[in-house]
Design an enzyme around this catalytic site. Sequence first.
Site, PDB file in Angstrom:
ATOM      1  N   LYS A 234     122.383 -23.680 113.798  1.00  0.00           N
ATOM      2  CA  LYS A 234     121.872 -24.834 113.057  1.00  0.00           C
ATOM      3  C   LYS A 234     123.055 -25.700 112.606  1.00  0.00           C
ATOM      4  O   LYS A 234     123.821 -25.323 111.724  1.00  0.00           O
ATOM      5  CB  LYS A 234     121.077 -24.411 111.813  1.00  0.00           C
ATOM      6  CG  LYS A 234     120.305 -25.597 111.252  1.00  0.00           C
ATOM      7  CD  LYS A 234     119.860 -25.443 109.823  1.00  0.00           C
ATOM      8  CE  LYS A 234     120.810 -25.951 108.808  1.00  0.00           C
ATOM      9  NZ  LYS A 234     121.156 -27.389 108.885  1.00  0.00           N
TER      10      LYS A 234
ATOM     11  N   GLU B 267     132.078 -18.557 104.910  1.00  0.00           N
ATOM     12  CA  GLU B 267     133.280 -19.365 104.681  1.00  0.00           C
ATOM     13  C   GLU B 267     132.878 -20.439 103.695  1.00  0.00           C
ATOM     14  O   GLU B 267     132.142 -21.367 104.058  1.00  0.00           O
ATOM     15  CB  GLU B 267     133.740 -20.020 105.998  1.00  0.00           C
ATOM     16  CG  GLU B 267     134.233 -19.051 107.040  1.00  0.00           C
ATOM     17  CD  GLU B 267     135.583 -18.461 106.685  1.00  0.00           C
ATOM     18  OE1 GLU B 267     136.293 -19.032 105.824  1.00  0.00           O
ATOM     19  OE2 GLU B 267     135.912 -17.411 107.256  1.00  0.00           O
TER      20      GLU B 267
HETATM   21  P1  NAD Z   1     126.225 -27.232 102.436  1.00  0.00           P
HETATM   22  O1  NAD Z   1     126.298 -25.856 101.858  1.00  0.00           O
HETATM   23  O2  NAD Z   1     125.498 -28.272 101.686  1.00  0.00           O
HETATM   24  O3  NAD Z   1     125.536 -27.178 103.889  1.00  0.00           O
HETATM   25  C1  NAD Z   1     126.049 -26.331 104.888  1.00  0.00           C
HETATM   26  C2  NAD Z   1     124.929 -26.001 105.853  1.00  0.00           C
HETATM   27  O4  NAD Z   1     123.964 -25.200 105.175  1.00  0.00           O
HETATM   28  C3  NAD Z   1     124.187 -27.210 106.393  1.00  0.00           C
HETATM   29  O5  NAD Z   1     123.886 -26.986 107.750  1.00  0.00           O
HETATM   30  C4  NAD Z   1     122.913 -27.216 105.556  1.00  0.00           C
HETATM   31  O6  NAD Z   1     121.818 -27.838 106.191  1.00  0.00           O
HETATM   32  C5  NAD Z   1     122.669 -25.730 105.416  1.00  0.00           C
HETATM   33  N1  NAD Z   1     121.793 -25.329 104.310  1.00  0.00           N
HETATM   34  C6  NAD Z   1     121.581 -25.960 103.129  1.00  0.00           C
HETATM   35  N2  NAD Z   1     120.682 -25.241 102.397  1.00  0.00           N
HETATM   36  C7  NAD Z   1     120.343 -24.153 103.128  1.00  0.00           C
HETATM   37  C8  NAD Z   1     119.465 -23.042 102.926  1.00  0.00           C
HETATM   38  N3  NAD Z   1     118.779 -22.890 101.802  1.00  0.00           N
HETATM   39  N4  NAD Z   1     119.389 -22.122 103.896  1.00  0.00           N
HETATM   40  C9  NAD Z   1     120.123 -22.229 105.030  1.00  0.00           C
HETATM   41  N5  NAD Z   1     120.915 -23.258 105.300  1.00  0.00           N
HETATM   42  C10 NAD Z   1     121.056 -24.211 104.356  1.00  0.00           C
HETATM   43  O7  NAD Z   1     127.735 -27.675 102.744  1.00  0.00           O
HETATM   44  P2  NAD Z   1     128.293 -29.025 103.373  1.00  0.00           P
HETATM   45  O8  NAD Z   1     128.148 -30.122 102.378  1.00  0.00           O
HETATM   46  O9  NAD Z   1     127.769 -29.231 104.745  1.00  0.00           O
HETATM   47  O10 NAD Z   1     129.842 -28.642 103.498  1.00  0.00           O
HETATM   48  C11 NAD Z   1     130.673 -28.651 102.395  1.00  0.00           C
HETATM   49  C12 NAD Z   1     130.984 -27.246 101.896  1.00  0.00           C
HETATM   50  O11 NAD Z   1     131.424 -26.455 102.980  1.00  0.00           O
HETATM   51  C13 NAD Z   1     132.118 -27.254 100.901  1.00  0.00           C
HETATM   52  O12 NAD Z   1     131.818 -26.401  99.832  1.00  0.00           O
HETATM   53  C14 NAD Z   1     133.301 -26.734 101.715  1.00  0.00           C
HETATM   54  O13 NAD Z   1     134.314 -26.132 100.953  1.00  0.00           O
HETATM   55  C15 NAD Z   1     132.625 -25.780 102.631  1.00  0.00           C
HETATM   56  N6  NAD Z   1     133.433 -25.527 103.836  1.00  0.00           N
HETATM   57  C16 NAD Z   1     134.075 -24.331 103.953  1.00  0.00           C
HETATM   58  C17 NAD Z   1     134.874 -24.082 105.066  1.00  0.00           C
HETATM   59  C18 NAD Z   1     135.601 -22.754 105.227  1.00  0.00           C
HETATM   60  O14 NAD Z   1     136.017 -22.454 106.341  1.00  0.00           O
HETATM   61  N7  NAD Z   1     135.764 -21.966 104.175  1.00  0.00           N
HETATM   62  C19 NAD Z   1     134.997 -25.048 106.056  1.00  0.00           C
HETATM   63  C20 NAD Z   1     134.330 -26.257 105.905  1.00  0.00           C
HETATM   64  C21 NAD Z   1     133.532 -26.481 104.790  1.00  0.00           C
END
Ligand code: NAD
Length: 502
Positions: free
Chosen positions: A192, A267
């Site tokens: 996804k 992550e």
């Molecule tokens: P997010 O958590 O809002 O979304 C990430 C993914 O999760 C998206 O595909 C979203 O649709 C999905 N999602 C949201 N709610 C969900 C649920 N209830 N069940 C399953 N899936 C769900 O994050 P974002 O805004 O896309 O990215 C930013 C975050 O990602 C920041 O906190 C950043 O630090 C983190 N990040 C971490 C790494 C790493 O390698 N540690 C790398 C990149 C980004």
Amino acid sequence: MTLTMQQHREEVGIKDGLLLVDGQWRQARRETTWSHQHPATGESIGEFAVAGSEDVDEAVRAARRAFDDGPWPHMRAGERARLLNGCAALLREHTDELRALQALDNSVPLSFGSIYAGSVAVAADAFDHHAGWIDKAGGQTFAPYQGGDHLAMTFREPIGVVGAVLPWNAPFLLFAQKVAPALAAGCTVVLKPSEYATFSVLRMVELLVEAGLPQGVINVVTGPGDPTGEALITHEQIDKVSFTGSREVGRRIVEASAGTMKRVSLELGGKSPAIVFPDADVGMAGMTAMGMVTMGLSGQACIAHTRALVHRDVYDEFVAAAEMIAGSVTYGDPFDPGVQACPLINERQLNRVLGYVEKAHEEGARLVTGGDKAGGDLGAGHFVTPTIFADVDNSMSIAQQEIFGPVLSVVPFDDEDSAIGMANDSEYGLGAGVYTADAQRAFRVARRVRSGTVGINGFQVEPHLPFGGFKQSGLGREGGQAAFESYTELKTVMMPLTDEMM
Ligand code: NAD
């Protein structure tokens, strides 16, 4: 002239995004769609299908069949490796197209799409790298513990069906760092993408199919967290959820995994410190820290060193170097080769970042530069000017919370122990930087900081290096052997060699 993506949209030829279920590209059963708004202009870029629970169920069952009954998990190592090398080659061939799609997805500039960590090259390298593990998936043999004559050995077997959930900010790297090791291990995948970076991921999946992955080995369900993500992470036939994103959704994934004891790798976010000692190349440290917080992703990078801990003797020099970078960063049209930074991904994120700026003022931090939404021709986008706060106390919100925007918080320190104490005074533990000319100090501090990755006088992301977080920055590692093994289960097999042992 007001910024528009219209011409690029036509040049790239965006088509409606479909789901990939059991080898077929199709609309969602309920025909629900999502219209993606470009973060730099607010224009509608394209529509893609929103997978409901019935679509996710079909995709997971297809992946299950491909795993339980298909050739993939049992394929000869050389054949599977050739297929993954073929995926890498096709990704490389389509670099320009993929970079353009990304610019339409998340407005990450073409210039940043050429820097290794944000490039198609790193994704292709991850496929090549993990293809190399396939014929090395060995176990161990053990001497009998209690005497007697028997054999005991371990095997690594694929974990099964993987649900992979991606964020929007680095679709090339993060797609490859999940899909490549999962496929290399013999798993099948339901992917996804983020609803804010779908088109580039759909194209990468098309290329994997073109490379010859058997039917059902990779499936894609597009849509937001609710309903698509929830349906995936709660599906009882998923064996492992591999997630990159925010800590809040990470927590939800841990909860949702409990029912069927899914394996989970996470992550998550960070509030990574850059610790700058007086003997460092302070100008370089200031430029690197501010560069990480502004260039490319405008601080929307988990690994950005957003909290600079700087020795009081070189504090002003550091802030001046950071300010110089802040003044030189260009943002705007992602297709302009001179543009270096992107807008914030959506209005929610824009308001969140501006909210932290306000809070920093309230808590007494000193604004050095930035802190505004960009106006004029960029007014329709979510651009925030590169921002530096000085005289920050490590307990302030801007030193403790992940802001995910172009904001650097600079905290002064007086000695090594207090710097390490502040570095570790965080719920996160993803990355860190140590800047010093003293090699002993560099390693001493690197070992004492509670973070998954520490850069000494510089920082790189590479596909063969384990990457992940301590504390609330995550569970498990991506990259390298650790990632490959995280898509396997360890099985122990034993056999007596004489009848007396039976
Ligand atoms: P997010 O958590 O809002 O979304 C990430 C993914 O999760 C998206 O595909 C979203 O649709 C999905 N999602 C949201 N709610 C969900 C649920 N209830 N069940 C399953 N899936 C769900 O994050 P974002 O805004 O896309 O990215 C930013 C975050 O990602 C920041 O906190 C950043 O630090 C983190 N990040 C971490 C790494 C790493 O390698 N540690 C790398 C990149 C980004």
